[in-house]
Motif scaffolding. Structure first.
Motif, PDB file in Angstrom:
ATOM      1  N   LEU A 224     -20.572 -53.778 -38.535  1.00 43.22           N
ATOM      2  CA  LEU A 224     -21.609 -54.618 -39.136  1.00 43.22           C
ATOM      3  C   LEU A 224     -21.960 -55.805 -38.248  1.00 43.22           C
ATOM      4  O   LEU A 224     -23.133 -56.068 -37.988  1.00 43.22           O
ATOM      5  CB  LEU A 224     -21.162 -55.105 -40.523  1.00 43.22           C
ATOM      6  N   GLU A 225     -20.969 -56.543 -37.783  1.00 46.78           N
ATOM      7  CA  GLU A 225     -21.246 -57.739 -36.970  1.00 46.78           C
ATOM      8  C   GLU A 225     -22.042 -57.399 -35.720  1.00 46.78           C
ATOM      9  O   GLU A 225     -22.993 -58.094 -35.377  1.00 46.78           O
ATOM     10  CB  GLU A 225     -19.952 -58.458 -36.595  1.00 46.78           C
ATOM     11  N   ARG A 226     -21.666 -56.340 -35.035  1.00 45.21           N
ATOM     12  CA  ARG A 226     -22.383 -55.989 -33.815  1.00 45.21           C
ATOM     13  C   ARG A 226     -23.810 -55.563 -34.142  1.00 45.21           C
ATOM     14  O   ARG A 226     -24.763 -55.931 -33.457  1.00 45.21           O
ATOM     15  CB  ARG A 226     -21.669 -54.882 -33.054  1.00 45.21           C
ATOM     16  N   TYR A 227     -23.969 -54.794 -35.213  1.00 49.29           N
ATOM     17  CA  TYR A 227     -25.303 -54.339 -35.602  1.00 49.29           C
ATOM     18  C   TYR A 227     -26.222 -55.518 -35.889  1.00 49.29           C
ATOM     19  O   TYR A 227     -27.342 -55.582 -35.375  1.00 49.29           O
ATOM     20  CB  TYR A 227     -25.208 -53.428 -36.836  1.00 49.29           C
ATOM     21  N   VAL A 228     -25.774 -56.461 -36.699  1.00 51.13           N
ATOM     22  CA  VAL A 228     -26.669 -57.557 -37.078  1.00 51.13           C
ATOM     23  C   VAL A 228     -26.988 -58.457 -35.891  1.00 51.13           C
ATOM     24  O   VAL A 228     -28.113 -58.941 -35.769  1.00 51.13           O
ATOM     25  CB  VAL A 228     -26.146 -58.371 -38.289  1.00 51.13           C
TER      26      VAL A 228
END
Length: 154
Positions: A39-43
């Protein structure tokens, strides 16, 4: 405000996928991208595209007939939001009609369900899902949009 995490859940789980055609391929590519990284990398990766989209909306803020509503204002007081819409367009603010709309639209799930369109309805929950470094990167990438739409960096 963290539109990027909303985009993650929409792309990963809740957006419908057409049965065929180019739109299907595009939606499946978005879903695959969202599910292939944390999630963190995606956002953080998607933040520049989100900033660009928000900047396009920002150009419309001063146009006659336009009204922008903040997500949390809609979520926490849908009745006032309906009144503001009616006032903006010069429509009657009918209690019966408002009650009918609110009976199906004022949804606040008790538990989060990432696969549902109305997943959890808690503005600011990105602070629970993302670490301080990711939030700092988002605040930097989205700084112009945060300011333009009346948000302090969070």
């Amino acid at each position: 405000m963290c539109s990027s995490d909303l985009e993650f859940y929409s792309n990963a789980f809740s957006h419908g996928v057409p049965d065929s055609g180019a739109a299907r391929a595009q939606m499946l590519a978005h879903r695959s991208q969202a599910l292939s990284v944390p999630l963190e990398r995606y956002v953080v990766q998607r933040a520049p595209a989100m900033a660009h989209t928000l900047q396009q909306y920002a150009g419309m803020l001063g146009l006659p007939g336009w009204r922008v509503f903040r997500y949390e204002d809609v979520v926490f007081d849908k009745r006032r939001w309906l009144s503001d819409i009616c006032s903006h367009f010069g429509w009657p603010d009918d209690e019966g009609f408002a009650g009918l709309v609110l009976s199906w639209a004022d949804i606040r799930p008790q538990d989060e369900d990432p696969t549902r369109f109305v997943r959890q309805v808690t503005p600011g929950d990105h602070r629970l899902k993302l670490g301080p470094q990711a939030i700092a990167q988002l605040n930097q990438s989205l700084a112009g949009a945060l300011e333009r739409f009346g948000y302090a960096a969070r």
